[in-house]
Design a protein around this motif. Structure first.
Motif, PDB file in Angstrom:
ATOM      1  N   GLN A 146      17.636  68.713  47.700  1.00 32.74           N
ATOM      2  CA  GLN A 146      17.299  69.310  46.371  1.00 32.74           C
ATOM      3  C   GLN A 146      17.904  68.130  45.444  1.00 32.74           C
ATOM      4  N   ALA A 147      19.362  67.842  45.670  1.00 34.12           N
ATOM      5  CA  ALA A 147      19.912  67.181  44.374  1.00 34.12           C
ATOM      6  C   ALA A 147      19.291  65.688  44.446  1.00 34.12           C
ATOM      7  N   PHE A 148      19.039  65.159  45.392  1.00 33.43           N
ATOM      8  CA  PHE A 148      18.576  63.854  45.454  1.00 33.43           C
ATOM      9  C   PHE A 148      17.328  63.657  44.628  1.00 33.43           C
ATOM     10  N   GLY A 149      16.436  64.731  45.159  1.00 37.55           N
ATOM     11  CA  GLY A 149      14.993  64.826  44.237  1.00 37.55           C
ATOM     12  C   GLY A 149      15.224  65.298  42.818  1.00 37.55           C
ATOM     13  N   ALA A 179      23.093  59.239  44.520  1.00 36.12           N
ATOM     14  CA  ALA A 179      22.510  58.055  44.671  1.00 36.12           C
ATOM     15  C   ALA A 179      21.007  58.109  44.358  1.00 36.12           C
ATOM     16  N   GLY A 180      20.306  59.076  43.827  1.00 34.62           N
ATOM     17  CA  GLY A 180      18.919  59.290  43.728  1.00 34.62           C
ATOM     18  C   GLY A 180      18.285  58.368  42.897  1.00 34.62           C
ATOM     19  N   PRO A 181      18.817  58.294  41.454  1.00 37.40           N
ATOM     20  CA  PRO A 181      18.190  57.332  40.686  1.00 37.40           C
ATOM     21  C   PRO A 181      18.190  56.039  41.071  1.00 37.40           C
ATOM     22  N   SER A 200      14.582  63.433  37.506  1.00 33.73           N
ATOM     23  CA  SER A 200      15.179  63.722  36.188  1.00 33.73           C
ATOM     24  C   SER A 200      15.019  62.218  35.437  1.00 33.73           C
ATOM     25  N   ALA A 201      15.604  61.381  36.261  1.00 32.45           N
ATOM     26  CA  ALA A 201      16.070  59.712  35.647  1.00 32.45           C
ATOM     27  C   ALA A 201      14.473  59.162  35.486  1.00 32.45           C
ATOM     28  N   TRP A 202      13.637  59.033  36.355  1.00 33.71           N
ATOM     29  CA  TRP A 202      12.520  58.330  36.429  1.00 33.71           C
ATOM     30  C   TRP A 202      11.087  58.701  35.887  1.00 33.71           C
ATOM     31  N   LEU A 203      11.031  60.348  35.665  1.00 33.34           N
ATOM     32  CA  LEU A 203       9.827  60.863  35.378  1.00 33.34           C
ATOM     33  C   LEU A 203       9.315  60.362  34.122  1.00 33.34           C
ATOM     34  N   PRO A 204       9.875  60.289  33.100  1.00 32.02           N
ATOM     35  CA  PRO A 204       9.294  59.645  31.755  1.00 32.02           C
ATOM     36  C   PRO A 204       8.656  58.281  32.032  1.00 32.02           C
ATOM     37  N   THR A 205       9.361  57.445  32.903  1.00 31.72           N
ATOM     38  CA  THR A 205       8.595  56.363  33.292  1.00 31.72           C
ATOM     39  C   THR A 205       7.498  56.166  34.035  1.00 31.72           C
ATOM     40  N   VAL A 206       7.473  57.154  35.144  1.00 31.06           N
ATOM     41  CA  VAL A 206       6.498  57.415  36.130  1.00 31.06           C
ATOM     42  C   VAL A 206       5.264  57.814  35.321  1.00 31.06           C
ATOM     43  N   LEU A 207       5.330  58.754  34.330  1.00 28.89           N
ATOM     44  CA  LEU A 207       4.256  59.279  33.486  1.00 28.89           C
ATOM     45  C   LEU A 207       3.712  57.893  32.622  1.00 28.89           C
ATOM     46  N   ALA A 233       8.214  65.129  30.362  1.00 28.80           N
ATOM     47  CA  ALA A 233       9.116  65.424  31.607  1.00 28.80           C
ATOM     48  C   ALA A 233      10.156  66.319  31.042  1.00 28.80           C
ATOM     49  N   ALA A 234      10.293  66.845  29.921  1.00 28.41           N
ATOM     50  CA  ALA A 234      11.040  67.859  29.728  1.00 28.41           C
ATOM     51  C   ALA A 234      10.642  69.430  30.155  1.00 28.41           C
ATOM     52  N   LEU A 235       9.371  69.197  30.503  1.00 28.57           N
ATOM     53  CA  LEU A 235       8.742  70.614  31.062  1.00 28.57           C
ATOM     54  C   LEU A 235       9.361  70.792  32.650  1.00 28.57           C
TER      55      LEU A 235
END
Length: 221
Positions: free
Chosen positions: A49-52, A177-179, A57-64, A79-81
């Motif tokens: 859960q925490a990794f995901g 380590a996720g981001p 949270s770190a990369w979703l704006p860039t992915v979008l 991404a704030a959604l």
């Protein structure tokens, strides 16, 4: 006076014995919590859960931005959604559990909601709003499931604190380590499909460990 002394001697001994027994039980409660399989299954689930969560949270704006051509400012707001709907999950899951919805069903529904994000962003990035909403609710609700199981199975407040500390320490260490992992996979692959599959793997790990933990609880109940 002699009779009173005779009466008091066993009572003092009984108190010492009770105190000693209490201390022994208290001493055993802490390590026992760490030896139980359910503690480490919950820790693995929380790690997934925490990794995901931190990776997304770190990369979703860039992915979008990269996947839909969305303006960087707009992608940050979109991404704030994911964060906003986490509050919905944090409220909805305890309500569902209070109405006796089986915890394994709730946990499975959370997993299904979570996996829509990486799969959806690969297959249908234009529907990002749906995926961010479903995954947001799921990530908020999963916290409630994990720590409800801790509270219900620990057996004492001291053991619950120990279990909770173990689950969170292991989980957040993996989450931190996720981001970096996602960034490294993106740099190596040159795209977002492989990083999103890493997120999918972490969520599936979360789901499987949670189901095994709940099965363990049911068998020992």
């Amino acid at each position: 006076a002699g009779a009173a002394g005779d009466d008091e001697a066993p009572a003092a001994g009984s108190g010492d014995d009770a105190a000693g027994t209490g201390r022994a039980h208290a001493g055993r409660a802490v390590p026992d919590a760490l030896r139980r399989p359910v503690t480490w299954l919950l820790a693995i689930s929380f790690a997934g859960q925490a990794f995901g969560y931190y990776a997304v949270s770190a990369w979703l704006p860039t992915v979008l931005h990269d996947g839909t051509g969305m303006d960087p400012t707009a992608s940050g707001g979109a991404a704030a959604l994911f964060q906003l709907f986490g509050m919905v999950g944090g409220v909805a899951v305890p309500i569902a559990l209070s109405r006796h919805v089986p915890m394994r069903v709730v946990s499975l529904a959370i997993a299904l909601g979570w996996v829509t994000l990486p799969i959806g962003l690969v297959l249908a990035p234009g529907a990002w709003g749906v995926w961010c909403t479903l995954a947001g609710v799921a990530q908020g609700g999963n916290f409630a499931v994990i720590f409800t199981v801790v509270a219900q199975t620990a057996g004492s407040q001291r053991a619950a604190r120990r279990m909770s500390a173990a689950v969170q320490s292991f989980g957040y260490a993996c989450g931190a380590a996720g981001p970096s992992v996602l960034g490294a996979v993106h740099a190596a692959s040159g795209g977002w499909q492989a990083p999103l599959m890493v997120v999918l793997g972490s969520i599936l790990t979360m789901a499987v460990a949670a189901q095994l933990a709940l099965r363990t609880v049911r068998r020992t109940a």
